[in-house]
Enzyme design. Structure first.
Site, PDB file in Angstrom:
ATOM      1  N   SER A   1      65.723  28.709  44.983  1.00 27.70           N
ATOM      2  CA  SER A   1      65.115  27.907  44.578  1.00 27.70           C
ATOM      3  C   SER A   1      64.317  26.920  45.550  1.00 27.70           C
ATOM      4  CB  SER A   1      65.896  26.983  43.495  1.00 27.70           C
ATOM      5  OG  SER A   1      65.403  25.759  43.090  1.00 27.70           O
TER       6      SER A   1
ATOM      7  N   HIS B   1      63.022  31.605  42.890  1.00 28.25           N
ATOM      8  CA  HIS B   1      63.445  31.090  41.652  1.00 28.25           C
ATOM      9  C   HIS B   1      62.467  29.705  41.636  1.00 28.25           C
ATOM     10  CE1 HIS B   1      66.301  30.045  38.591  1.00 28.25           C
ATOM     11  NE2 HIS B   1      66.176  28.695  38.950  1.00 28.25           N
TER      12      HIS B   1
ATOM     13  N   ASP C   1      61.708  26.366  39.316  1.00 28.14           N
ATOM     14  CA  ASP C   1      62.361  25.539  38.367  1.00 28.14           C
ATOM     15  C   ASP C   1      61.153  24.673  37.395  1.00 28.14           C
ATOM     16  OD1 ASP C   1      65.041  25.267  40.461  1.00 28.14           O
ATOM     17  OD2 ASP C   1      65.184  26.053  38.380  1.00 28.14           O
TER      18      ASP C   1
ATOM     19  N   MET D   1      60.041  22.019  34.991  1.00 23.92           N
ATOM     20  CA  MET D   1      60.741  20.965  34.148  1.00 23.92           C
ATOM     21  C   MET D   1      59.695  20.256  33.490  1.00 23.92           C
ATOM     22  SD  MET D   1      63.959  20.117  36.596  1.00 23.92           S
ATOM     23  CE  MET D   1      65.080  21.284  37.527  1.00 23.92           C
TER      24      MET D   1
ATOM     25  N   HIS E   1      61.925  29.848  35.580  1.00 20.82           N
ATOM     26  CA  HIS E   1      63.147  29.257  34.994  1.00 20.82           C
ATOM     27  C   HIS E   1      62.576  28.029  34.205  1.00 20.82           C
ATOM     28  CE1 HIS E   1      67.238  26.900  34.833  1.00 20.82           C
ATOM     29  NE2 HIS E   1      66.885  27.189  33.834  1.00 20.82           N
TER      30      HIS E   1
ATOM     31  N   MET F   1      62.541  25.318  31.982  1.00 16.79           N
ATOM     32  CA  MET F   1      63.269  24.125  31.563  1.00 16.79           C
ATOM     33  C   MET F   1      62.399  23.208  30.538  1.00 16.79           C
ATOM     34  SD  MET F   1      65.862  23.758  34.597  1.00 16.79           S
ATOM     35  CE  MET F   1      64.704  24.451  35.712  1.00 16.79           C
TER      36      MET F   1
ATOM     37  N   MET G   1      73.999  28.801  33.682  1.00 21.06           N
ATOM     38  CA  MET G   1      73.756  27.419  34.337  1.00 21.06           C
ATOM     39  C   MET G   1      75.157  26.809  34.682  1.00 21.06           C
ATOM     40  SD  MET G   1      70.459  26.761  34.451  1.00 21.06           S
ATOM     41  CE  MET G   1      70.788  25.375  35.457  1.00 21.06           C
TER      42      MET G   1
ATOM     43  N   ASP H   1      73.136  29.994  38.296  1.00 18.69           N
ATOM     44  CA  ASP H   1      72.267  28.782  38.546  1.00 18.69           C
ATOM     45  C   ASP H   1      73.007  27.376  38.669  1.00 18.69           C
ATOM     46  OD1 ASP H   1      68.793  27.780  37.789  1.00 18.69           O
ATOM     47  OD2 ASP H   1      70.161  27.628  39.482  1.00 18.69           O
TER      48      ASP H   1
END
Ligand code: DX5
Ligand code: ZN
Length: 331
Positions: free
Chosen positions: A11, A36, A38, A40, A69, A71, A140, A179
């Protein structure tokens, strides 16, 4: 790709976001297997990171697979941007309010791996209605939103094996991702729960620690955990090991390859260096992943015997009708 079973998806959340190209190059050099990402939106989680535009630039900087990923509250609304940015897999949260199945279908229709992530509070059964549409289950083990949080052992214990069960419909390629809070202290624990992909963030960007050594250590510990926690002390089969299932003349090899691949198991068909057939062409080897060799034998063992018989009859008939054709100077 390296030996062993465990894979690391690094990540970049805790990397220097003003210099992502450098961070990605370092991670690749350190032996990370994938990146990875993230994403958001400061709505689904109380943090804002980066989006598809940033990812499309990262895409130009590495050949490593990119795992998004998401979110975000509306993954369906923004999906095409992440597909266009070049993500190899897209995982979003089962807790969103949008209809989930159509989004999973769109991801797969675009030839990418589709995944669902679970907040710590969400039970694995929430994914049951979508299991046939899943390639990835992401558990998670921290509350989503930030890196560097403490690993939730109970959540991992409760969910990682259940996550595997949700992917049991896939003969090959189903992945359980863990994760949050994964590092050298927790790697063996998650390895013993059969996890495939370890998402690792802050542990790789710890000052004073060699990133490459951390990657090797975390993978080795996860494989150790798997070996003694789930595999009766037997070392895991390296993921990238392939074995020869059979060797057949090209036209028959082609048909058998299609048959095996129809069941979701990849086959590598390579011209072998074995038997030269009466048409002057050598047999083709059918290679399958060693991790599913037993399943291939179980499913296709009888068919293999009948294809080998068919090959023998084909050779005899060829010789009867056309004799033996000398192989080209470089068979
Ligand atoms: C948290 C993210 C994680 C995080 C992992 O919401 O989904 O991917 O970056 O970082 P560490 O390994 O530091 O917990
Ligand atoms: Zn993540």
């Amino acid at each position: 790709m390296s030996g062993g079973r465990a894979r690391i998806a690094a990540s970049i959340l805790d990397a220097d976001l003003s210099n992502l190209a450098y961070a990605v190059r370092r991670l690749e050099a350190a032996g990370a297997d994938r990146i990875h990402l993230d994403v958001m939106d400061a709505h689904f989680v109380p943090n804002l990171t980066f989006g598809a535009k940033t990812i499309s630039h990262i895409r130009k900087r590495t050949e490593l697979p990119l795992d998004a990923h998401l979110m975000i509250s509306e993954p369906g609304r923004y999906l095409d941007q992440y597909l266009d940015a070049g993500c190899d897999s897209i995982t979003f949260h089962v807790e969103v309010e949008e209809a989930i199945a159509p989004i999973l279908r769109r991801i797969r229709a675009a030839g990418r791996a589709a995944g669902l992530a679970l907040r710590p509070v969400t039970a694995p059964d929430a994914l049951r209605p979508y299991e046939e549409l899943l390639d990835i289950v992401m558990v998670m083990t921290v509350e989503p939103g930030f890196g560097g949080q403490v690993f939730m052992r109970d959540v991992a214990k409760e969910k990682l094996l259940a996550a595997r069960d949700l992917l049991s419909h896939k003969a090959y390629g189903g992945e359980v991702h863990v994760d949050g809070g994964v590092n050298r202290e927790t790697a063996e624990f998650v390895g013993a729960l059969g996890v495939d992909i370890l998402v690792v963030g802050s542990a790789l960007f710890t000052k004073g620690r060699d990133m490459g050594r951390e990657v090797r250590l975390i993978k080795a510990l996860a494989d150790e955990g798997y070996q003694y926690g789930l595999n009766n002390g037997v070392p895991p089969i390296p993921r990238d090991r392939m074995v020869t299932f059979t060797s057949l003349p090209k036209p028959i090899a082609r048909r058998f390859t299609d048959e095996i691949e129809a069941g979701g198991i990849p086959v590598v068909m390579l011209r072998g260096d074995g038997q030269i057939n009466p048409d002057g062409v050598r047999d083709y080897d059918l290679l399958v992943p060693a991790t599913v060799e037993a399943l291939v034998v179980e499913r296709h063992g009888d068919a293999r015997a009948s294809y080998l018989r068919e090959a023998a009859e084909w050779r005899e008939a060829f010789i009867r009708e056309r004799g033996v054709i000398a192989p080209p100077s470089h068979p």
